[in-house]
Design an enzyme around this catalytic site. Sequence first.
Site, PDB file in Angstrom:
ATOM      1  N   LYS A  54       0.899  -1.136   0.136  1.00 45.70           N
ATOM      2  CA  LYS A  54      -0.107  -0.338   0.367  1.00 45.70           C
ATOM      3  C   LYS A  54       0.972   1.221   0.045  1.00 45.70           C
ATOM      4  O   LYS A  54       0.901   2.547  -1.040  1.00 45.70           O
ATOM      5  CB  LYS A  54      -0.814   0.392   1.225  1.00 45.70           C
ATOM      6  CG  LYS A  54      -2.002  -1.141   0.962  1.00 45.70           C
ATOM      7  CD  LYS A  54      -2.658  -1.322   2.392  1.00 45.70           C
ATOM      8  CE  LYS A  54      -4.095  -2.335   2.106  1.00 45.70           C
ATOM      9  NZ  LYS A  54      -4.348  -3.007   3.092  1.00 45.70           N
ATOM     10  N   GLN A  98      -4.513  -1.093   9.038  1.00 44.20           N
ATOM     11  CA  GLN A  98      -4.330  -2.834   9.167  1.00 44.20           C
ATOM     12  C   GLN A  98      -4.654  -3.531  10.243  1.00 44.20           C
ATOM     13  O   GLN A  98      -4.352  -3.631  11.289  1.00 44.20           O
ATOM     14  CB  GLN A  98      -2.598  -3.249   8.890  1.00 44.20           C
ATOM     15  CG  GLN A  98      -2.608  -4.152   8.240  1.00 44.20           C
ATOM     16  CD  GLN A  98      -2.834  -4.493   6.528  1.00 44.20           C
ATOM     17  OE1 GLN A  98      -3.336  -3.620   5.723  1.00 44.20           O
ATOM     18  NE2 GLN A  98      -3.947  -4.877   6.624  1.00 44.20           N
ATOM     19  N   ASP A 121     -11.349   2.981   3.712  1.00 41.92           N
ATOM     20  CA  ASP A 121     -11.632   1.580   3.837  1.00 41.92           C
ATOM     21  C   ASP A 121     -12.944   0.707   3.562  1.00 41.92           C
ATOM     22  O   ASP A 121     -13.871   0.682   3.213  1.00 41.92           O
ATOM     23  CB  ASP A 121     -10.596   0.779   5.463  1.00 41.92           C
ATOM     24  CG  ASP A 121      -9.963  -0.453   5.010  1.00 41.92           C
ATOM     25  OD1 ASP A 121      -9.314  -0.305   3.760  1.00 41.92           O
ATOM     26  OD2 ASP A 121      -8.471  -0.461   5.558  1.00 41.92           O
TER      27      ASP A 121
END
Length: 302
Positions: A54, A98, A121
Site C-alpha cells: 500500500k 491494518q 477502507d
Amino acid sequence: MSAKLIKGKEIREEILAEIKEEVEAIKEKYGVVPGLVTILVGKDPASVSYVTAKVKTALSLGFKEVQENLSADISEEELLALVEKYNQDESIHGILVQLPLPAQINEKRIINAIDPDKDVDGFHPINMGRLLIGGSEVKFPPCTPAGIVEMLRRAGVPTEGAEVVVVGRSNIVGKPVAVMLMQKNPQANATVTVAHTRTRDLAAHCRRADILIVAAGVPGLVKPEWIKPGACVIDVGVNRVGWKISKKTGRKIAVLKGDVDFEAAKEIAGWITPVPGGVGPMTIAMLMRNTLNSLKYKLGIS
Ligand code: NAP
C-alpha cells in the site's frame, strides 16, 4: 479454455495510471496531494506485506504517505490517540488501520474512532450505512467489493437483471458486494442471493448464477458442475495450500488457491478471475481511489 480471463493486475495498472494523472492535475491546480496514513501494529508477516504494498503504491502515485509502525504491545488508548491525531491532520485524507489488531485492542472501537470522512477502507458503520442507501450517499465503498464491481464493469460483464449469487456474508466482502450489485443503477441492477454455511443446497444456488462471486475461504469449495455455462466467476478466495521456491527470487513463497477449481471452471465459465492475480490486485487500487476521492470531496470537485 473457453472463459475470458479477467486480469486484475492489468485492470489495476489502468486504474493506477488514471489516478496518477488526476493527482498531478489536482496538484497543479490546487497545490495539494492526497494524504494517506497507514497504521501497522506489530509485525504479522501478512500484514507487513499488505502495508508495504500500500505504501509503495501510494508513493508511486505521488501521494503524501505517512507510515506508523507500532509495537504489538501498544495500548488501545494510545492507538485511539494516534487515530485522533490523524483525524485532526488537514494533510491526511485517508486513515488505514491494518487489520487484524492484537488481542488487547478492540477492533470495533478503533474503526469507529476513525473520522468517517477519512475512512478509506469503508468499514465505519456510517460508511456501511451510506453504502446501503446507495447513490450519491456512497463515499468510500469497501475496497475488495469495489474492486469486484470495477472488474465486472471493465470486463464488460452485464449486471442489469443478472442473477448474482454471492457465497459468503462477511462485512468486508460478501455483504457489501451484494449490496452494491443490488442497487438501482446501470452498474448494478442485479438480482442478488447471498449464500453461507447454513444455506440449503449451495450447488443449486450456484447453478442459477449468471455471476457467481465466491468469498468463503474454502479451497475448491465450488465444483465445476455448479457453474452455469457462460457464467462469470469471481473467485475472491485466497487460500494458502502449500509452499514453493520462487523462480525469480529463490525465496520460499506460499502456493495460493482460490475457492473455485480454476482449471476445470475455466472450461465452463464465460469469464473467470485467476488466483492469484484476479481480485487481489484490485483492492489496493480501490484504496488509492478512495483516498483520492476523499481529497476531491474536501475540495468539492467530485
Ligand atoms: P470470512 O469472514 O471468513 O467469511 C467467510 C464467509 O463464507 C462466511 O459468511 C461463511 O459463512 C461463508 N462460508 C464458509 N464456508 C462455507 C461453505 N462451506 N459453504 C457456504 N458458505 C461458506 O471471510 P472473508 O474475510 O470474507 O474472506 C473470504 C475469502 O476471501 C478468504 O479466502 C480471504 O482470504 C479472501 N479475501 C481476499 C481479499 C482480496 O483478494 N483482496 C480480500 C478479502 C478477503 P457463515 O457466515 O455462515 O460462517
